[in-house]
Structure formats: C-alpha cells, structure tokens
Enzyme design. Structure first.
Site, PDB file in Angstrom:
ATOM      1  N   THR A   5       0.841  -1.204   0.000  1.00 29.80           N
ATOM      2  CA  THR A   5       0.000   0.000   0.000  1.00 29.80           C
ATOM      3  C   THR A   5       0.871   1.247   0.000  1.00 29.80           C
ATOM      4  O   THR A   5       1.858   1.307   0.724  1.00 29.80           O
ATOM      5  CB  THR A   5      -0.882   0.044   1.266  1.00 29.80           C
ATOM      6  OG1 THR A   5      -1.710  -1.107   1.259  1.00 29.80           O
ATOM      7  CG2 THR A   5      -1.747   1.282   1.307  1.00 29.80           C
ATOM      8  N   ARG A  31     -12.834  -9.002  -0.970  1.00 27.43           N
ATOM      9  CA  ARG A  31     -12.434  -8.308   0.266  1.00 27.43           C
ATOM     10  C   ARG A  31     -11.894  -6.911  -0.068  1.00 27.43           C
ATOM     11  O   ARG A  31     -11.111  -6.724  -0.987  1.00 27.43           O
ATOM     12  CB  ARG A  31     -11.369  -9.132   0.981  1.00 27.43           C
ATOM     13  CG  ARG A  31     -10.827  -8.493   2.268  1.00 27.43           C
ATOM     14  CD  ARG A  31      -9.580  -7.688   2.025  1.00 27.43           C
ATOM     15  NE  ARG A  31      -8.988  -7.213   3.278  1.00 27.43           N
ATOM     16  CZ  ARG A  31      -8.019  -6.304   3.351  1.00 27.43           C
ATOM     17  NH1 ARG A  31      -7.530  -5.762   2.266  1.00 27.43           N
ATOM     18  NH2 ARG A  31      -7.539  -5.938   4.507  1.00 27.43           N
ATOM     19  N   ASP A  45      -8.990  -1.038   4.236  1.00 28.76           N
ATOM     20  CA  ASP A  45      -9.175   0.360   4.633  1.00 28.76           C
ATOM     21  C   ASP A  45      -8.815   1.359   3.542  1.00 28.76           C
ATOM     22  O   ASP A  45      -9.318   2.484   3.510  1.00 28.76           O
ATOM     23  CB  ASP A  45      -8.307   0.667   5.862  1.00 28.76           C
ATOM     24  CG  ASP A  45      -6.828   0.380   5.604  1.00 28.76           C
ATOM     25  OD1 ASP A  45      -6.521  -0.566   4.847  1.00 28.76           O
ATOM     26  OD2 ASP A  45      -5.979   1.102   6.152  1.00 28.76           O
TER      27      ASP A  45
HETATM   28  C1  SD4 Z   1      -5.309  -3.393   3.318  1.00 28.31           C
HETATM   29  N1  SD4 Z   1      -4.191  -1.584   4.420  1.00 28.31           N
HETATM   30  O1  SD4 Z   1      -5.742  -3.786   2.235  1.00 28.31           O
HETATM   31  C2  SD4 Z   1      -4.093  -2.480   3.299  1.00 28.31           C
HETATM   32  C3  SD4 Z   1      -2.847  -3.288   3.287  1.00 28.31           C
HETATM   33  C4  SD4 Z   1      -1.571  -2.550   3.545  1.00 28.31           C
HETATM   34  O2  SD4 Z   1       0.739  -2.475   3.380  1.00 28.31           O
HETATM   35  O3  SD4 Z   1      -1.527  -1.445   4.000  1.00 28.31           O
HETATM   36  N2  SD4 Z   1      -0.431  -3.139   3.277  1.00 28.31           N
HETATM   37  O4  SD4 Z   1      -5.776  -3.749   4.388  1.00 28.31           O
END
Ligand code: SD4
Length: 340
Positions: A196, A224, A227
C-alpha cells in the site's frame, strides 16, 4: 515498556493533558509531502516535481501514486499479488482540500486506480465505485483494459501460496528488504516489501490533499476490501487541520475510522505523532493479544507542515520530502514484533 504499564501511562496521558482545540490560522507552510514505507521516497520525488513548482497537492499526490502503480514488479498496481482466486484487484482513493473525495475498490485490469478515483471525485456525484461498475466507469473515461494476467513474480508468489493456501498476513512484510536501490520490490520469497502506498501533502498555497493506492492484502478473499479506499479509514484530509493515511491490517483501521480519528486528535491540539499514537492505542487497548500479531501504522501531516507516525509494531517507515529535508524515517511503536 510493559504492555499494561504502557496502556496505563498512555490513558493517563490522554486524560491529563489539557486539550485546547487549535486555531488553524497560521500562515501557509512550505510544501511538504509524506508517504508510507521506504518506497515513499520515490513517490515523493515524483510528487516534488509538482509541489516544488507551486503546484497543487492533489496533482502531486496523484503523480506520486501513478509512479508507484507503474512499477510492474511491485506490491501496488497490476503487478501485485492477486487474491485467493488468482485475480489482482486494486483499491484507491483521493481526497482534496475541499473535502471532495473519490474512490474505487476491487477494480480489475486498470493500470491507474488513483486516476480513476480522481475521476470518480470529479465527474460523478458519488464517492466510491466498486468492481465491474468501477471498471466500466474507467473504460467510459478513456482508461485502457489491460490483459488479465499476473506479472511473472506475482505468478510465482501465487503458485507458492497455493501450496498451503494459508491466509496469514505477515507483520511488516512491507519492509523486510530495503528498496535501495529502487524497485522492483518483490522479495526473494515472492512477497513484497509493502502493498500500500499512502500519501499526504501540503502545497505552497497551504492546501492539503491525500491519496492511497493498493492491491490490498495479498491472497485476500475474493471481494475483500480493506481500509485503503475508505475515506476516514485509509485516508482523511481536513484542510483546516491536517491529513492522515494508514497502512497495515485494514480491518483494524476500519473498525476505529482510523485516519479520521487521527485528524480529529490533531484538531484537539495533539501533534501528528501523538495523534497517530492515540489512534494506535485505540486498537491495542481493545484487544492487546490480537494486536500483538498484526501491524497498523498511521502517518499524519498537519496544516503547519509538521508530520509524525506511530505503529503497533516496530518497523513501520515513512518518507518525507520538503524544501528542507528528504529522508526515510522510522517511528515509535507499541510492540517489537509482538513483544512489549
Ligand atoms: C489493506 N491496508 O488492504 C491495506 C494493506 C496494507 O501495506 O496497508 N499493506 O488492508
């Protein structure tokens, strides 16, 4: 520090501190951009081309995020790990200084979800488009349908994952290897050094914007959404106060409206780092045993250009760029990989 002591201290701290809502009429600060994880430095470098010329924070954030999405062997964008069914689905959002926001979730075969999110913000009366509808909207607005295929490294990682088919999000999978020299960011075992990219920026006019782009948790259930594309969870911008973004286990961030909470703490007068710490503690206090096994990091920038971060686990990093500095920083945390 022992967990109980830590929690006791921090709740005492929160209740004893006199909280004076800040009057945010300070003169516009110099431009500043902060981005999650060490690779944020490349994102900042791109974005700085806009910010340093007096450009708008929103344009800078989009440019930085697009750079990330272009890295084909990466964790973000179409080269990233797929879901359990072997399909890459992307989530993204943007929010600007007027509280305009746009987002896409579960978007397939489109290279630049951040730009689709911006179009959702600018061209529709909605905030969030998902799945096929988001893809159709992208195609209607000139985005190209990319082939439905995994990048070679994603294919390898997926095949390896299929051997056990275990869904086990790992703490700090994001930075087990530094990306210096620059990407590709795939680790030797096929995983990523993050999945992310969260970005928040303050421009020369004193305006703030943010953006997030992600493939979400690797090997997630089909459908799915975490956030990252949720305004108030993965990203929140309030041009009077500041902006925040998050990375890590999205479900935990959603449960506390994480970035909205961080911004509200800044509104109460807390510094960005303390605001991030208070949000992290919200997660930890509810279930410390669960929190020991997962990572969430918050990163915040306030209207004065001050920044800060805090994470559940050791290892969360972020990159900052301003006229004065350009560096990657670690942050304080509650647990050292599950140990207080
Ligand atoms: C999520 N927050 O899909 C993201 C994953 C993430 O570094 O931040 N990974 O839940």
């Amino acid at each position: 520090m022992q967990r109980r002591k830590f929690i006791r201290l921090s709740s005492l701290g929160a209740s004893m501190l006199a909280v004076n809502p800040v009057k945010w009429n300070a003169a516009p600060a110099q431009p500043v951009i902060v981005s999650t994880w060490a690779d944020g430095k490349h994102v900042n470098e791109e974005a700085w081309k806009i910010l340093s010329g007096g450009g708008r924070a929103l344009d800078a954030v989009e440019k930085g995020a697009r750079w990330m999405e272009d890295q084909i062997n990466c964790c973000v964008g179409l080269g990233a790990n797929p879901d359990r069914d072997g399909i890459v689905t992307l989530d993204s959002c943007v929010m600007d200084e007027h509280a305009n926001c746009g987002a896409v979730a579960a978007l397939e075969r489109i290279k630049h979800p951040v730009s689709v999110a911006r179009k959702v913000m600018e061209l529709t009366p909605h905030v969030l488009l998902v799945g096929q509808g988001a893809q159709q909207f992208a195609l209607d607005n000139g985005f190209k349908l990319e082939p439905q295929e995994l990048s070679p490294s994603a294919k390898e990682a997926y095949e390896k994952w299929l051997e056990k088919s275990e869904y086990k999000p790992e703490i700090n999978i994001e930075n087990r290897k530094s990306s210096n020299p620059p990407p590709p960011m795939r680790l030797e075992d096929g995983s990523f050094n993050h999945d992310t990219m969260g970005i928040v920026a303050l421009d020369a006019s004193g305006n703030m914007s943010g953006g997030v782009t992600t493939s979400g948790m690797g090997f997630k259930m089909r459908g799915r959404v975490g956030d990252s594309p949720i305004i108030g969870a993965g990203l929140f911008v309030d041009n009077e106060v500041g902006a925040a973004t998050s990375s890590g286990m999205g479900e935990e961030v959603i449960r506390i409206c994480g970035t909205h909470l961080v911004v509200e703490f800044m509104r109460q007068g807390y510094t960005p780092e303390t605001a991030c710490r208070l949000a992290v503690e919200r997660i930890v206090k509810r279930d410390p045993e669960k929190a020991k096994k997962l990572q969430v990091g918050f990163l915040a920038l306030d209207k004065r250009g001050r920044y800060g971060a805090f994470a559940i686990q050791k290892g969360f990093e972020f990159a900052v760029r301003s006229g004065r500095e350009e560096r990657v920083l670690g942050c304080k945390y509650v647990y050292d990989y599950g140990v207080t």
